[in-house]
Design a protein around this motif. Structure first.
Motif, PDB file in Angstrom:
ATOM      1  N   ILE A  65       0.686  -1.203  -0.063  1.00  0.00           N
ATOM      2  CA  ILE A  65      -0.048   0.050   0.105  1.00  0.00           C
ATOM      3  C   ILE A  65       0.790   1.259  -0.021  1.00  0.00           C
TER       4      ILE A  65
ATOM      5  N   GLU B 236      -4.381  -0.864  -3.212  1.00  0.00           N
ATOM      6  CA  GLU B 236      -5.261   0.115  -2.532  1.00  0.00           C
ATOM      7  C   GLU B 236      -5.920  -0.198  -1.218  1.00  0.00           C
ATOM      8  N   ARG B 237      -6.170  -1.615  -0.768  1.00  0.00           N
ATOM      9  CA  ARG B 237      -6.606  -2.078   0.443  1.00  0.00           C
ATOM     10  C   ARG B 237      -6.109  -3.108   0.865  1.00  0.00           C
TER      11      ARG B 237
ATOM     12  N   THR C 230      -7.835  -4.664  10.307  1.00  0.00           N
ATOM     13  CA  THR C 230      -7.759  -4.502   8.921  1.00  0.00           C
ATOM     14  C   THR C 230      -8.772  -3.665   8.366  1.00  0.00           C
TER      15      THR C 230
ATOM     16  N   ASN D  55      -8.820  -0.384   6.313  1.00  0.00           N
ATOM     17  CA  ASN D  55      -9.270  -0.073   5.097  1.00  0.00           C
ATOM     18  C   ASN D  55     -10.318   1.202   5.244  1.00  0.00           C
ATOM     19  N   ARG D  56     -11.039   1.276   6.024  1.00  0.00           N
ATOM     20  CA  ARG D  56     -11.922   2.435   6.277  1.00  0.00           C
ATOM     21  C   ARG D  56     -11.036   3.746   6.234  1.00  0.00           C
TER      22      ARG D  56
ATOM     23  N   LEU E 175      -8.174   4.286   4.798  1.00  0.00           N
ATOM     24  CA  LEU E 175      -7.579   4.501   3.701  1.00  0.00           C
ATOM     25  C   LEU E 175      -8.742   5.057   2.636  1.00  0.00           C
ATOM     26  N   GLU E 176      -9.853   4.270   2.711  1.00  0.00           N
ATOM     27  CA  GLU E 176     -11.011   4.888   1.816  1.00  0.00           C
ATOM     28  C   GLU E 176     -11.341   6.290   1.952  1.00  0.00           C
TER      29      GLU E 176
END
Length: 447
Positions: A202, A208-209, A222, A226-227, A229-230
């Motif tokens: 990443i 991307e995730r 995780t 991911n949240r 990153l988004e």
């Protein structure tokens, strides 16, 4: 401070294992000693039974055979001793093995059937003693104490030997346990290495995730990453769109004002006011451009970028050669092949553009760009052979917050943008004297 989770768990497990072994060792020794004492007691009891079966009563007189069934009683050097005492405690018989022993023992004959105890002789040597009281011997009433003895030295030798073996075996078991724990922890923490690998991907921009192929205990982590990153990706996109809308909305009013100023400039009486108006319009344009650049040239949260240096130098150098073609500037390079810097391509392009434009503008004939990696730090150096920057002005030029409106000669909004970019990547910017005779901008960035 120990930063390795595997090593921390290993040290904790090792401490618990050592404490467990330390508690287990005396318990095993005690259990062995009790079992050995029971075995000695049973042996001495069996030897007493041999003496009882061999004894005879002739006219109320005890008689014993010259040769006993248990050979140890017949050998002078044997450690198995046999004694018989009458009711008054007087010694009436001793085995051949006990002839040279000076053990003093006085049976109590107090109605106890048998006694297992320890005594010491005059020299301090200890013996195990098994004493059985007999009322009927050979079918006739007779009161005797049948006693068998064994030196405790053999018992101590066996206990010490067992203790030494116990140390060896428990030590080996501990080492084997540590090795198994190390391998087990490595297998158990393999998912952590997988997570670290995905995070590296990443940061490098290769994914991307995070995936969902992790243990249940880590899915909460995780999912949160991911949240994050988004959310960061969406926020950055909204930020760019808003800035683009702002720039577009301000461009038209500024163009209108610029057109009005040019119209008013045709009248001589408005020339002074028009000059002030145009100056302020230009200043507004520069400030808007600077703030847009400052907002967009920010380091991404988790993502690490790499930008190749040579291709960007080709692009910027080619453009500046056209702008300053009359000076015929020579751009020298001291860069390792394939060298890249830990910056976004746009950020590096903006930073190089500003620094090289200053160097081209102020140099006499030569601009030099050097780059190298020093440990985990990346270093970029841009020099020129121009007049340089007075030492008294360097701190003010590099001070965060210096802008074009300070009217600082030779330094404007470009240096402020460069400083903001470097700060956003936790880097350092220093202004020094160049070996070429002019200014030297030295940039250090963490990898």
């Amino acid at each position: 401070m120990i930063r390795s989770l595997r090593l921390r768990l290993m040290i904790g497990a090792a401490i618990l294992a050592v404490l467990f072994m330390a508690a287990l060792l005396p318990a095993l020794q005690r259990a062995f000693s009790i079992a050995l004492e029971n075995a000695i007691q049973q042996r001495l009891a069996s030897d007493v039974a041999t003496l009882v079966s061999a004894a005879r009563i002739d006219g109320n007189v005890l008689s014993m055979p010259d040769h006993l069934p248990v050979e140890d009683f017949n050998l002078p050097e044997s450690k198995l001793l046999g004694y018989i005492y009458d009711q008054s405690g007087k010694l009436v018989w001793r085995s051949t093995s006990a002839q040279d022993e000076s053990v003093e023992y006085s049976p109590k004959y107090d109605g106890m059937i048998d006694i297992f105890t320890r005594i010491s002789d005059r020299s301090g040597q200890e013996f195990f003693v098994y004493d059985v009281e007999i009322d009927l011997l050979g079918g006739k009433r007779a009161a005797y104490s049948i006693v068998t003895m064994q030196p405790e030295s053999e018992f101590r030798q066996l206990v010490n030997g067992f203790r030494e073996q116990l140390y060896v075996w428990l030590g080996g078991a501990l080492l084997l346990l540590m090795a198994m724990l190390w391998l087990g922890l490595g297998w158990g923490l393999r998912s952590m290495r997988g997570l670290r690998s995905e995070l590296d991907q990443i940061e490098a921009g290769d994914r991307e995730r995070l995936s969902d192929e992790h243990p249940d205990e880590m899915l909460r982590l995780t999912d949160s990453v991911n949240r994050l990153l988004e959310s960061e990706r969406a926020q950055r996109e909204r930020y760019r769109n808003s800035l683009g809308d702002l720039a577009h909305s301000l461009k038209t009013p500024l163009a209108v004002l610029q057109g009005v100023s040019e119209t008013l400039a045709n009248e001589p009486k408005n020339r002074e006011q028009v000059q002030v108006l145009q100056t302020q319009i230009e200043r507004m344009s520069q400030q808007i451009g600077y703030q847009l650049q400052r907002a967009t040239m920010r380091k991404s949260g988790l993502i690490r970028h790499r930008a190749a240096l040579d291709p960007l130098l080709d692009t910027i150098g080619g453009a500046l050669d056209k702008v300053y073609r009359d000076k015929r500037v020579k751009l020298e390079r001291d860069i390792p092949p394939g060298f890249s810097l830990p910056l976004e391509k746009g950020a590096l392009l903006e930073m190089l553009g500003n620094l090289l434009e200053n160097a081209y503008r102020l140099c006499l004939t030569t601009v030099k760009v050097s780059a190298r990696k020093d440990g985990r730090m990346f270093e970029l150096i841009i020099e020129d052979d121009g007049p340089g920057v007075p030492a008294s002005q360097r701190e003010r030029i590099l001070k965060r917050g210096e802008r074009l409106d300070t009217q600082h000669p030779g330094q404007g909004i470009g240096t402020a943008v460069v400083k903001d970019i470097i700060d956003s990547y936790d880097g350092e910017l220093a202004l020094e004297d160049s070996a070429l005779g002019g200014a030297c901008f030295r940039i250090r960035l963490p990898g």
